[in-house]
Scaffold this motif. Structure first.
Motif, mmCIF file in Angstrom:
data_model
loop_
_atom_site.group_PDB
_atom_site.id
_atom_site.type_symbol
_atom_site.label_atom_id
_atom_site.label_comp_id
_atom_site.label_asym_id
_atom_site.label_seq_id
_atom_site.Cartn_x
_atom_site.Cartn_y
_atom_site.Cartn_z
ATOM 1 N N ASP A 260 0.808 -1.253 0.014
ATOM 2 C CA ASP A 260 0.058 -0.082 0.076
ATOM 3 C C ASP A 260 0.808 1.252 -0.135
ATOM 4 O O ASP A 260 0.135 2.329 0.008
ATOM 5 C CB ASP A 260 -0.993 -0.040 1.227
ATOM 6 C CG ASP A 260 -2.186 -0.798 1.173
ATOM 7 O OD1 ASP A 260 -2.298 -1.663 0.123
ATOM 8 O OD2 ASP A 260 -3.181 -0.807 1.797
ATOM 9 N N ALA A 261 2.270 1.192 0.098
ATOM 10 C CA ALA A 261 2.984 2.267 0.215
ATOM 11 C C ALA A 261 3.344 2.866 -1.164
ATOM 12 O O ALA A 261 3.425 2.273 -2.166
ATOM 13 C CB ALA A 261 4.140 1.802 1.051
ATOM 14 N N MET A 262 3.426 4.166 -1.171
ATOM 15 C CA MET A 262 3.732 5.009 -2.160
ATOM 16 C C MET A 262 4.960 6.138 -1.992
ATOM 17 O O MET A 262 5.356 6.421 -0.857
ATOM 18 C CB MET A 262 2.667 5.946 -2.603
ATOM 19 C CG MET A 262 1.412 5.045 -2.891
ATOM 20 S SD MET A 262 -0.131 6.081 -2.929
ATOM 21 C CE MET A 262 -0.662 6.709 -1.394
ATOM 22 N N HIS A 372 -2.255 -0.357 -7.165
ATOM 23 C CA HIS A 372 -3.710 -0.277 -6.705
ATOM 24 C C HIS A 372 -4.052 0.932 -5.742
ATOM 25 O O HIS A 372 -5.149 1.367 -5.838
ATOM 26 C CB HIS A 372 -4.119 -1.739 -6.165
ATOM 27 C CG HIS A 372 -3.499 -2.003 -4.897
ATOM 28 N ND1 HIS A 372 -2.324 -2.611 -4.832
ATOM 29 C CD2 HIS A 372 -4.153 -2.175 -3.462
ATOM 30 C CE1 HIS A 372 -2.220 -2.715 -3.875
ATOM 31 N NE2 HIS A 372 -3.086 -2.682 -2.769
ATOM 32 N N ILE A 373 -3.119 1.303 -4.834
ATOM 33 C CA ILE A 373 -3.431 2.132 -3.866
ATOM 34 C C ILE A 373 -3.348 3.647 -4.769
ATOM 35 O O ILE A 373 -3.903 4.720 -4.312
ATOM 36 C CB ILE A 373 -2.340 2.206 -2.675
ATOM 37 C CG1 ILE A 373 -2.582 0.981 -2.091
ATOM 38 C CG2 ILE A 373 -2.668 3.404 -1.912
ATOM 39 C CD1 ILE A 373 -3.953 0.870 -1.597
ATOM 40 N N PRO A 411 -15.676 -2.465 -12.371
ATOM 41 C CA PRO A 411 -16.102 -2.479 -11.008
ATOM 42 C C PRO A 411 -15.318 -2.041 -9.973
ATOM 43 O O PRO A 411 -15.734 -1.573 -9.036
ATOM 44 C CB PRO A 411 -16.148 -4.041 -10.870
ATOM 45 C CG PRO A 411 -16.418 -4.619 -12.102
ATOM 46 C CD PRO A 411 -15.718 -3.948 -13.071
ATOM 47 N N ASN A 412 -13.976 -1.953 -10.383
ATOM 48 C CA ASN A 412 -13.020 -1.295 -9.417
ATOM 49 C C ASN A 412 -13.131 0.299 -9.524
ATOM 50 O O ASN A 412 -13.043 0.789 -8.187
ATOM 51 C CB ASN A 412 -11.687 -1.577 -9.845
ATOM 52 C CG ASN A 412 -11.023 -2.901 -9.150
ATOM 53 O OD1 ASN A 412 -10.866 -3.132 -8.241
ATOM 54 N ND2 ASN A 412 -10.665 -3.791 -10.079
ATOM 55 N N VAL A 413 -13.360 0.733 -10.560
ATOM 56 C CA VAL A 413 -13.584 2.385 -10.349
ATOM 57 C C VAL A 413 -15.045 2.592 -9.972
ATOM 58 O O VAL A 413 -15.201 3.460 -9.023
ATOM 59 C CB VAL A 413 -13.066 2.657 -11.731
ATOM 60 C CG1 VAL A 413 -13.540 4.039 -11.840
ATOM 61 C CG2 VAL A 413 -11.864 2.585 -12.365
ATOM 62 N N ALA A 414 -16.043 2.168 -10.791
ATOM 63 C CA ALA A 414 -17.466 2.660 -10.422
ATOM 64 C C ALA A 414 -17.835 2.146 -9.092
ATOM 65 O O ALA A 414 -18.476 2.726 -8.348
ATOM 66 C CB ALA A 414 -18.381 2.368 -11.442
ATOM 67 N N GLY A 415 -17.483 1.042 -8.778
ATOM 68 C CA GLY A 415 -18.079 0.318 -7.742
ATOM 69 C C GLY A 415 -17.270 0.634 -6.219
ATOM 70 O O GLY A 415 -17.870 0.931 -5.298
ATOM 71 N N MET A 416 -15.861 0.545 -6.355
ATOM 72 C CA MET A 416 -14.984 0.659 -5.416
ATOM 73 C C MET A 416 -14.399 1.945 -4.988
ATOM 74 O O MET A 416 -14.756 2.687 -4.036
ATOM 75 C CB MET A 416 -13.706 -0.504 -5.449
ATOM 76 C CG MET A 416 -13.134 -0.467 -4.010
ATOM 77 S SD MET A 416 -11.560 -1.531 -4.261
ATOM 78 C CE MET A 416 -11.004 -1.728 -2.385
#
Length: 515
Positions: A260-262, A372-373, A411-416
């Motif tokens: 999760d790190a950036m 993904h983060i 689903p990842n964009v609109a839903g999550m």
């Protein structure tokens, strides 16, 4: 001709069921490059190039096995005057070959599946459509599971998949290590000094076929976003397998802790970069899962990292694919919060004063990749807080990432990310202020805004718009146990503070192009 076998650009696995029983004397494979597919959304040049290069290598592989292939190239002289669309080019091929049957595997896009089915019905052509064996859960099995659930939650689906496929479970079906979920071990930010040296992922130098594609894309799509300068993605089955082996050997062990790190100028970190190979079907998810689990059993990677990777492949990837087919076409038009603001122009340039978005969008435009983060908690988070139109945001995500296929992106964009379907399969909106980004990255240190300030000229847009979002959606957030504390924090603001933050938020959105 007995069978015309349609192989789509994201169906490049050697064991396609549509190829079963193929007779070279009576059957033929059809592969189609269609300019209209690159323009359906304003696709990143690296995305276009990846699909075309992988398709051409796959066609050559099929021909090497003695399978006849009718390959309709982008600039095919048979279509010099058009048409540009995939379905129109398919219709022309059907007229050319006059097959008794069209054999094909279910595609990754609802629109395309309906269009091909409608074409076959109109032409009176028998259509034989196969389920895609690449996935570990069929559309039908997912729908059966979903029908028994009060709410759709990935965690419960994931546990079922682990047990069904005997992945990281003991003989009794209990999770290895005594836990199903190691998320708590997989959410660390980097120390103040940053990540240190990170292992370089492999880069696959373009061969003559790929170089030809890169030149074609530069010539045909000069106005499309993105760069081809760093193109080195896997475009063959052998390269995809090499990418998997390299990830397991060099990055899997640290992947979980830092996933999760950036960090500025750290485009890849310990991420696998396997999603494009998986989504093109150059790589089978089973072999990716098996390789990761084997590394744990051999002591080469900790369980937390391996479980985190397995969760992404066996859990989330299969889950969102099931949700996509369950909820289409409504998912594409979902807009729970009635957001309608257009995308700022800097989504296509990265030219913004917000350092986090400048870094993430700039990286995306250069490489066609962000992890993904970066996608969810920076770009998607801003789109939610700023009230950007969900369809426009979803189309942008589909356009700019090399691994983008609609079944996974929408689903990842609109839903999550955007909560556009009202939490149909997520337990809360993924909204966060600047403090989260500050904790998980170094972006804020080089930014003209201050992440913990919500007033004044240096107030962070993420922070201000986060509090505006909480205030505007307080009743809904208060009714959700996972967001009740957020709503309570917003409720503690007095009227003057609430009005001041709302006014600043409206001012920021009015000048969004200059943020």
């Amino acid at each position: 001709m007995r069978r015309l076998v349609l192989i789509l650009g994201d169906q490049l696995h050697d064991s396609s069921p549509a190829l079963a029983g193929i007779d070279p004397s009576r059957d033929r494979v059809l592969m189609i490059e269609a300019p209209g597919e690159a323009r359906a959304v304003w696709s990143h040049r690296a995305r276009i190039a990846l699909f075309l290069a992988a398709m051409r290598h796959h066609a050559a592989s099929l021909a090497g096995r003695g399978i006849p292939v009718d390959y309709v190239a982008l600039d095919d002289p048979r279509h010099a005057a058009g048409p540009d669309g995939l379905v129109e080019r398919l219709e022309a091929a059907i007229a050319r070959w006059r097959p008794a049957e069209l054999h094909w595997v279910e595609p990754g896009e609802w629109r395309l599946e309906r269009a091909v089915m409608a074409l076959c019905e109109r032409l009176g052509l028998r259509s034989v459509r196969f389920a895609d064996p690449h996935f570990l859960c069929s559309r039908e099995r997912f729908a059966e599971w979903a029908a028994r659930q009060k709410t759709l939650r990935m965690e419960f689906f994931y546990r079922r998949m682990r047990i069904a496929h005997r992945v990281l479970v003991d003989e009794a079906g209990n999770p290895e290590g005594g836990r199903w979920n190691f998320d708590a071990d997989n959410r660390s930010g980097f120390p103040a000094g940053g990540p240190g040296e990170t292992p370089r992922p492999p880069r696959f130098a373009p061969d003559p076929t790929t170089l030809e594609v890169l030149a074609l894309v530069e010539r045909r799509f000069p106005d499309h976003p993105g760069s081809l300068e760093d193109f080195g993605w896997p475009v063959t089955r052998a390269q995809a397998r090499a990418a998997l082996d390299h990830f397991v050997a060099t990055r899997l062990a640290s992947f979980g802790r830092w996933q999760d790190a950036m960090w500025t100028d750290m485009p890849f970190g310990w991420h696998s970069l396997l999603s494009s190979s998986l989504n093109l079907k150059l790589l089978d998810p089973r072999e990716a899962i098996d390789a990761a689990v084997r590394a744990w059993r051999e002591g080469a990677a900790p369980l937390a990292s391996v479980e985190g990777f397995v969760r992404q492949v066996l859990g989330w990837r299969e889950f969102v694919r099931g949700v996509y087919w369950l909820d289409m076409p409504g998912l594409a038009e979902a807009n729970h919060h009635r957001h309608d603001r257009p995308l700022p122009g800097w989504f296509w340039t990265g030219d913004t004063g917000m350092a986090c978005l400048r870094a993430c969008i700039g990286q995306t435009l250069r490489r066609g990749y962000a992890h993904h983060i970066q996608r969810l908690m920076v770009i998607g988070n801003f789109a939610l807080l700023a009230g950007l139109a969900p369809r426009a945001v979803s189309d942008w995500f589909l356009a700019v990432y090399v691994d983008a296929v609609e079944w996974v992106e929408l689903p990842n964009v609109a839903g999550m990310a955007l909560h556009a379907n009202g939490g149909r399969f997520t337990s809360k909106p993924y909204a966060a202020g600047g403090a989260y980004i500050d904790r998980m990255s170094d972006y804020c240190a080089g930014c003209r805004y201050r992440p913990r300030e919500r007033s004044g000229s240096r107030a962070c847009p993420f922070t201000v718009l986060y509090w505006c979002f909480l205030d505007a959606n307080r009743p809904e957030l208060a009714a959700n146990p996972r967001t009740a504390l957020m709503a309570a924090s917003a409720a503690r603001m007095d009227d003057a503070e609430r009005a001041r933050i709302r006014e600043l938020g409206e001012s920021m959105l009015a000048r969004i192009e200059a943020l």
